[in-house]
Scaffold this motif. Structure first.
Motif, PDB file in Angstrom:
ATOM      1  N   TYR A   1      34.653 -16.904  21.053  1.00  0.00           N
ATOM      2  CA  TYR A   1      35.548 -16.952  19.899  1.00  0.00           C
ATOM      3  C   TYR A   1      34.841 -17.593  18.707  1.00  0.00           C
ATOM      4  N   PHE A   2      34.828 -16.880  17.593  1.00  0.00           N
ATOM      5  CA  PHE A   2      34.336 -17.394  16.315  1.00  0.00           C
ATOM      6  C   PHE A   2      35.544 -17.646  15.420  1.00  0.00           C
ATOM      7  N   ASN A   3      35.678 -18.855  14.895  1.00  0.00           N
ATOM      8  CA  ASN A   3      36.723 -19.140  13.928  1.00  0.00           C
ATOM      9  C   ASN A   3      36.301 -18.556  12.576  1.00  0.00           C
ATOM     10  N   VAL A   4      37.074 -18.771  11.543  1.00  0.00           N
ATOM     11  CA  VAL A   4      36.848 -18.164  10.225  1.00  0.00           C
ATOM     12  C   VAL A   4      35.523 -18.594   9.602  1.00  0.00           C
ATOM     13  N   ASN A   5      34.990 -17.696   8.765  1.00  0.00           N
ATOM     14  CA  ASN A   5      33.815 -17.965   7.924  1.00  0.00           C
ATOM     15  C   ASN A   5      32.529 -18.244   8.693  1.00  0.00           C
ATOM     16  N   CYS A   6      32.373 -17.663   9.862  1.00  0.00           N
ATOM     17  CA  CYS A   6      31.118 -17.834  10.602  1.00  0.00           C
ATOM     18  C   CYS A   6      30.097 -16.797  10.163  1.00  0.00           C
ATOM     19  N   VAL A   7      28.824 -17.173  10.256  1.00  0.00           N
ATOM     20  CA  VAL A   7      27.701 -16.326   9.846  1.00  0.00           C
ATOM     21  C   VAL A   7      26.707 -16.257  10.995  1.00  0.00           C
ATOM     22  N   VAL A   8      26.280 -15.037  11.338  1.00  0.00           N
ATOM     23  CA  VAL A   8      25.234 -14.852  12.339  1.00  0.00           C
ATOM     24  C   VAL A   8      24.154 -13.972  11.711  1.00  0.00           C
ATOM     25  N   LEU A   9      23.016 -14.585  11.391  1.00  0.00           N
ATOM     26  CA  LEU A   9      21.891 -13.822  10.850  1.00  0.00           C
ATOM     27  C   LEU A   9      21.064 -13.349  12.031  1.00  0.00           C
ATOM     28  N   ASP A  10      21.387 -12.157  12.511  1.00  0.00           N
ATOM     29  CA  ASP A  10      20.845 -11.642  13.765  1.00  0.00           C
ATOM     30  C   ASP A  10      19.662 -10.695  13.563  1.00  0.00           C
ATOM     31  N   VAL A  11      18.629 -11.165  12.872  1.00  0.00           N
ATOM     32  CA  VAL A  11      17.405 -10.373  12.739  1.00  0.00           C
ATOM     33  C   VAL A  11      16.562 -10.465  14.001  1.00  0.00           C
ATOM     34  N   ALA A  12      16.863 -11.421  14.851  1.00  0.00           N
ATOM     35  CA  ALA A  12      16.299 -11.519  16.198  1.00  0.00           C
ATOM     36  C   ALA A  12      17.495 -11.606  17.132  1.00  0.00           C
ATOM     37  N   LYS A  13      17.240 -11.520  18.418  1.00  0.00           N
ATOM     38  CA  LYS A  13      18.323 -11.539  19.393  1.00  0.00           C
ATOM     39  C   LYS A  13      19.045 -12.884  19.357  1.00  0.00           C
ATOM     40  N   VAL A  14      20.364 -12.816  19.275  1.00  0.00           N
ATOM     41  CA  VAL A  14      21.227 -13.989  19.363  1.00  0.00           C
ATOM     42  C   VAL A  14      22.026 -13.834  20.655  1.00  0.00           C
ATOM     43  N   THR A  15      21.763 -14.718  21.611  1.00  0.00           N
ATOM     44  CA  THR A  15      22.400 -14.638  22.919  1.00  0.00           C
ATOM     45  C   THR A  15      23.404 -15.771  23.047  1.00  0.00           C
ATOM     46  N   ILE A  16      24.626 -15.406  23.377  1.00  0.00           N
ATOM     47  CA  ILE A  16      25.724 -16.372  23.514  1.00  0.00           C
ATOM     48  C   ILE A  16      26.327 -16.179  24.899  1.00  0.00           C
TER      49      ILE A  16
ATOM     50  N   TYR B   1      30.599 -12.739   9.163  1.00  0.00           N
ATOM     51  CA  TYR B   1      29.442 -12.126   8.519  1.00  0.00           C
ATOM     52  C   TYR B   1      28.264 -12.078   9.494  1.00  0.00           C
ATOM     53  N   CYS B   2      27.508 -10.983   9.428  1.00  0.00           N
ATOM     54  CA  CYS B   2      26.270 -10.876  10.200  1.00  0.00           C
ATOM     55  C   CYS B   2      25.358  -9.876   9.495  1.00  0.00           C
ATOM     56  N   ASP B   3      24.092  -9.840   9.932  1.00  0.00           N
ATOM     57  CA  ASP B   3      23.150  -8.880   9.352  1.00  0.00           C
ATOM     58  C   ASP B   3      23.279  -7.501   9.982  1.00  0.00           C
ATOM     59  N   TYR B   4      23.277  -7.465  11.310  1.00  0.00           N
ATOM     60  CA  TYR B   4      23.273  -6.192  12.034  1.00  0.00           C
ATOM     61  C   TYR B   4      24.416  -6.077  13.045  1.00  0.00           C
ATOM     62  N   GLY B   5      24.749  -7.155  13.702  1.00  0.00           N
ATOM     63  CA  GLY B   5      25.770  -7.128  14.742  1.00  0.00           C
ATOM     64  C   GLY B   5      25.222  -6.675  16.079  1.00  0.00           C
ATOM     65  N   ARG B   6      24.408  -5.647  16.054  1.00  0.00           N
ATOM     66  CA  ARG B   6      23.892  -5.077  17.313  1.00  0.00           C
ATOM     67  C   ARG B   6      22.866  -5.964  18.003  1.00  0.00           C
ATOM     68  N   ASN B   7      22.416  -7.021  17.340  1.00  0.00           N
ATOM     69  CA  ASN B   7      21.464  -7.953  17.954  1.00  0.00           C
ATOM     70  C   ASN B   7      22.154  -9.212  18.475  1.00  0.00           C
ATOM     71  N   ILE B   8      23.491  -9.183  18.512  1.00  0.00           N
ATOM     72  CA  ILE B   8      24.283 -10.279  19.062  1.00  0.00           C
ATOM     73  C   ILE B   8      24.701  -9.878  20.476  1.00  0.00           C
ATOM     74  N   TYR B   9      24.383 -10.723  21.445  1.00  0.00           N
ATOM     75  CA  TYR B   9      24.703 -10.474  22.853  1.00  0.00           C
ATOM     76  C   TYR B   9      25.604 -11.609  23.336  1.00  0.00           C
ATOM     77  N   CYS B  10      26.833 -11.277  23.727  1.00  0.00           N
ATOM     78  CA  CYS B  10      27.816 -12.292  24.116  1.00  0.00           C
ATOM     79  C   CYS B  10      28.343 -12.038  25.516  1.00  0.00           C
ATOM     80  N   GLY B  11      28.604 -13.130  26.223  1.00  0.00           N
ATOM     81  CA  GLY B  11      29.327 -13.043  27.482  1.00  0.00           C
ATOM     82  C   GLY B  11      30.804 -12.856  27.205  1.00  0.00           C
ATOM     83  N   SER B  12      31.630 -13.218  28.158  1.00  0.00           N
ATOM     84  CA  SER B  12      33.076 -13.073  27.988  1.00  0.00           C
ATOM     85  C   SER B  12      33.674 -14.328  27.350  1.00  0.00           C
ATOM     86  N   ASN B  13      34.837 -14.147  26.739  1.00  0.00           N
ATOM     87  CA  ASN B  13      35.596 -15.257  26.152  1.00  0.00           C
ATOM     88  C   ASN B  13      34.806 -16.008  25.081  1.00  0.00           C
TER      89      ASN B  13
END
Length: 187
Positions: A82-97, A68-80
């Motif tokens: 992995y999110f296991n089941v039932n994770c939530v990212v409320l990305d109303v601001a930039k989420v950098t991983i 689950y997430c709010d927008y998806g487009r505000n999530i910035y990830c490097g390579s490799n």
């Protein structure tokens, strides 16, 4: 005049009911429905949905449904990543991983927050960026609060609530999470 999305991403008060933001969240929900209901298995089609949802992900990004997430487009990830089941990212601001980051089941990343003033909170919202460095492992059920940065090489214990920044190469556990051990830097 700046758009509500520009205000949201800048960490300023913004109107979540803005039609452009509602449209963007609706699009994300449609993609999430495809991922979480229609595809559900680790397939090429599921990977295509994730690529359309999380636009800024490096190679080998995967989120096990349901995700689950709010927008998806505000999530910035490097390579490799992995999110296991039932994770939530409320990305109303930039989420950098960073790269080589694993999230246990039920992890929640909250970039969303709300004003403390009750009258303002009736109509406006806020966001604070969340940053997670390379080579981190976030244990199942952990909650990462708005504005938190977790340094490279960290392990966050299962069920922890991270309310403050965690320095690189630390093991942090508890509610609120506190550093209980320094870890060796990766060779």
């Amino acid at each position: 005049m700046r758009s509500e999305e520009e205000k949201m991403l800048a960490g300023e008060l913004y109107l979540a009911a803005d039609p452009a933001l509602v449209k963007a969240r609706t699009h994300a929900k449609q993609l999430l429905h495809r991922l979480n209901v229609t595809e559900y298995l680790v397939t090429d089609a599921a990977r295509e949905v994730l690529a359309e949802l999380v636009l800024h992900a490096g190679p080998n990004f995967y989120a096990e449904p349901p995700f689950y997430c709010d927008y998806g487009r505000n999530i910035y990830c490097g390579s490799n990543v992995y999110f296991n089941v039932n994770c939530v990212v409320l990305d109303v601001a930039k989420v950098t991983i960073g790269s080589n980051v694993m999230f246990g089941p039920g992890v929640q990343l909250y970039a969303a927050t709300h004003p403390l003033d009750a009258v303002v909170r009736r109509t406006l919202e806020l966001g604070r960026p969340v940053t997670i460095g390379d080579d981190c492992w976030i244990g199942g059920g952990a909650i990462i609060c708005p504005g938190v940065s977790i340094g490279a090489g960290c392990v966050i214990g299962a069920g922890s609530v991270v309310t403050k920044d965690v320095p690189a190469y630390s093991l942090a556990v508890g509610n609120p999470a506190r550093v209980i051990k320094k870890l060796e830097a990766a060779a």
